[in-house]
Design an enzyme around this catalytic site. Structure first.
Site, PDB file in Angstrom:
ATOM      1  N   LYS A  21     -54.342-133.080  65.869  1.00  0.00           N
ATOM      2  CA  LYS A  21     -55.695-133.095  66.427  1.00  0.00           C
ATOM      3  C   LYS A  21     -55.908-131.808  67.219  1.00  0.00           C
ATOM      4  O   LYS A  21     -55.192-131.531  68.186  1.00  0.00           O
ATOM      5  CB  LYS A  21     -55.877-134.307  67.328  1.00  0.00           C
ATOM      6  CG  LYS A  21     -57.233-134.344  68.017  1.00  0.00           C
ATOM      7  CD  LYS A  21     -57.457-135.623  68.783  1.00  0.00           C
ATOM      8  CE  LYS A  21     -58.790-135.585  69.511  1.00  0.00           C
ATOM      9  NZ  LYS A  21     -59.068-136.833  70.221  1.00  0.00           N
ATOM     10  N   LYS A  33     -57.461-133.773  62.108  1.00  0.00           N
ATOM     11  CA  LYS A  33     -58.792-133.833  62.708  1.00  0.00           C
ATOM     12  C   LYS A  33     -59.093-132.534  63.433  1.00  0.00           C
ATOM     13  O   LYS A  33     -58.247-132.102  64.219  1.00  0.00           O
ATOM     14  CB  LYS A  33     -58.825-135.010  63.677  1.00  0.00           C
ATOM     15  CG  LYS A  33     -60.094-135.163  64.459  1.00  0.00           C
ATOM     16  CD  LYS A  33     -59.910-136.195  65.530  1.00  0.00           C
ATOM     17  CE  LYS A  33     -61.168-136.209  66.374  1.00  0.00           C
ATOM     18  NZ  LYS A  33     -61.037-137.004  67.547  1.00  0.00           N
ATOM     19  N   SER A  84     -67.817-135.502  64.495  1.00  0.00           N
ATOM     20  CA  SER A  84     -69.240-135.506  64.815  1.00  0.00           C
ATOM     21  C   SER A  84     -69.931-134.179  64.510  1.00  0.00           C
ATOM     22  O   SER A  84     -71.008-134.156  63.923  1.00  0.00           O
ATOM     23  CB  SER A  84     -69.425-135.879  66.283  1.00  0.00           C
ATOM     24  OG  SER A  84     -68.679-135.024  67.125  1.00  0.00           O
TER      25      SER A  84
HETATM   26  C1  PBG Z   1     -61.106-139.004  72.151  1.00  0.00           C
HETATM   27  C2  PBG Z   1     -61.656-138.718  70.792  1.00  0.00           C
HETATM   28  C3  PBG Z   1     -62.496-137.660  70.447  1.00  0.00           C
HETATM   29  C4  PBG Z   1     -62.842-137.843  69.114  1.00  0.00           C
HETATM   30  C5  PBG Z   1     -62.188-138.990  68.675  1.00  0.00           C
HETATM   31  N1  PBG Z   1     -61.444-139.508  69.722  1.00  0.00           N
HETATM   32  C6  PBG Z   1     -63.077-136.574  71.253  1.00  0.00           C
HETATM   33  C7  PBG Z   1     -62.250-135.666  72.004  1.00  0.00           C
HETATM   34  O1  PBG Z   1     -61.040-135.544  71.806  1.00  0.00           O
HETATM   35  O2  PBG Z   1     -62.838-135.031  72.885  1.00  0.00           O
HETATM   36  C8  PBG Z   1     -63.763-136.941  68.336  1.00  0.00           C
HETATM   37  C9  PBG Z   1     -64.511-137.571  67.231  1.00  0.00           C
HETATM   38  C10 PBG Z   1     -65.712-136.827  66.777  1.00  0.00           C
HETATM   39  O3  PBG Z   1     -66.044-135.719  67.227  1.00  0.00           O
HETATM   40  O4  PBG Z   1     -66.389-137.378  65.898  1.00  0.00           O
HETATM   41  N2  PBG Z   1     -59.749-138.916  72.292  1.00  0.00           N
HETATM   42 ZN    ZN Z   2     -59.229-139.096  74.575  1.00  0.00          ZN
END
Ligand code: PBG
Ligand code: ZN
Length: 323
Positions: A195, A248, A274
């Site tokens: 991630k 991701k 998103s």
């Molecule tokens: C939180 C989380 C995030 C997303 C999924 N889980 C955001 C982040 O890490 O700030 C992002 C999903 C998306 O942007 O659709 N841990």
């Molecule tokens: Zn988080």
């Protein structure tokens, strides 16, 4: 001399021939649709930068789940927005928390639908970070207990699959041990293994009300420049007991998806996040691109790169087009 013996265009001449030789096919059963659950009743509030996506109360979420199930979509992933946030993310691992109650309601009303829960703290902390703050940064080891408690609490509520997204070191092992010790050895873990600290999460933080109040997530999420490190993260999560690995975001990281597919023999997921969704929706609204075609092309590219499971805000629209 290949030409004129070889003419690749022969197999592109008709829809029938093109379909016959198509290498990658999308199926709704491989999609996971993200849902944002809020407190209250009868609430259905559209998220500004994510047209067609809503913060929904539990009753509305259950209604939405029936539609999702009827479209043949593989499952949902739940994100919870609690009424109160605090320093210790209490709402994340409370058996009466928003995700726990939503999970119970969905499993009761739409039992056949696969429920995945996102395991993280950022929606529940007053500071918006994914773990416990010590000396201005997220402390790794003391955050593990919160994550393990959340995962167990989700399993107790009936979640089919838990998905830690926090990026703490050792969290898959901590969650695996906690699930096993609590009588849930059968519940699989889908690890957000690679991630990245990405600008593509912008619209989500409005949807989940989880923007960090200070600093950023770069001490725990990965540097977008690093591919080898992504493979290391995935290898570690696999060793710690992950059943499914996730990359991701998706479209800007197809090289990581491909390398992971070639290296690891577990199901691979990708999260079309998103910002990936919003940029396609925005350009389509401006009339600059064909939104439906770009949606299907982007999903096809993610699957072609090697992800069999796709978490996507397009799940419903794509499933309807595939019908
Ligand atoms: C939180 C989380 C995030 C997303 C999924 N889980 C955001 C982040 O890490 O700030 C992002 C999903 C998306 O942007 O659709 N841990
Ligand atoms: Zn988080």
């Amino acid at each position: 001399m290949p030409f004129p013996t070889h003419r690749p265009r022969r197999l592109r001449r008709t829809p029938g021939l093109r379909s016959l030789v198509r290498e990658t096919r999308l199926e709704p059963a491989n999609f996971i649709f993200p849902l944002f659950v809020v407190e209250g009743e009868g609430i259905r509030k559209e998220i500004g930068a994510m047209p067609g996506n809503f913060q929904m109360s539990i009753d509305e979420t259950v209604r939405e789940c029936a539609v999702i199930h009827s479209l043949g979509i593989g499952g949902i992933i739940l994100f919870g927005i609690p009424r109160h946030k605090d320093e210790t993310a209490t709402g994340a691992y409370d058996d009466e928390g928003i995700v726990q109650r939503a999970t119970r309601a969905i499993k009761r009303e739409v039992p056949g639908l696969l429920v995945v829960t996102d395991v993280c703290n950022c929606e529940y902390t007053s500071h918006g970070h994914c773990g416990r703050i010590v000396d201005g940064d997220v402390d790794n080891d003391s955050t593990l207990a919160w994550l393990a408690a959340s995962a167990v609490s989700h399993a107790r509520a009936g979640a089919d699959l838990v998905a830690p997204s926090d990026m703490m070191d050792g969290r898959v092992a901590a969650i695996r041990r906690a699930l096993d010790d609590s009588g849930f050895p059968q519940i699989p873990i889908m690890a957000y293994a690679a991630k990245f600290a990405s600008s593509y999460y912008g619209p989500f933080r409005e949807a989940a009300e989880s923007a960090p109040q200070f600093g950023d997530r770069r001490t725990y999420q990965m540097d977008p420049a690093n591919a080898r490190e992504a493979l290391l993260e995935m290898a570690l999560d696999l060793e710690e007991g992950a059943d499914i690995l996730m990359v991701k975001p998706a479209l800007a990281y197809l090289d990581i998806i491909r390398q992971a597919r070639d290296r690891f023999d577990v199901p691979l997921a990708a999260y079309q996040v998103s910002g990936e969704f919003s940029q396609i929706m925005a350009a389509a609204r401006l009339g600059w691109i064909d939104g439906d075609r770009m949606m299907m092309e982007s999903l096809t590219a993610i699957k072609r790169a090697g992800a069999s499971i796709i978490l996507t805000y397009f799940a419903k629209d794509a499933a309807r087009l595939l019908e």
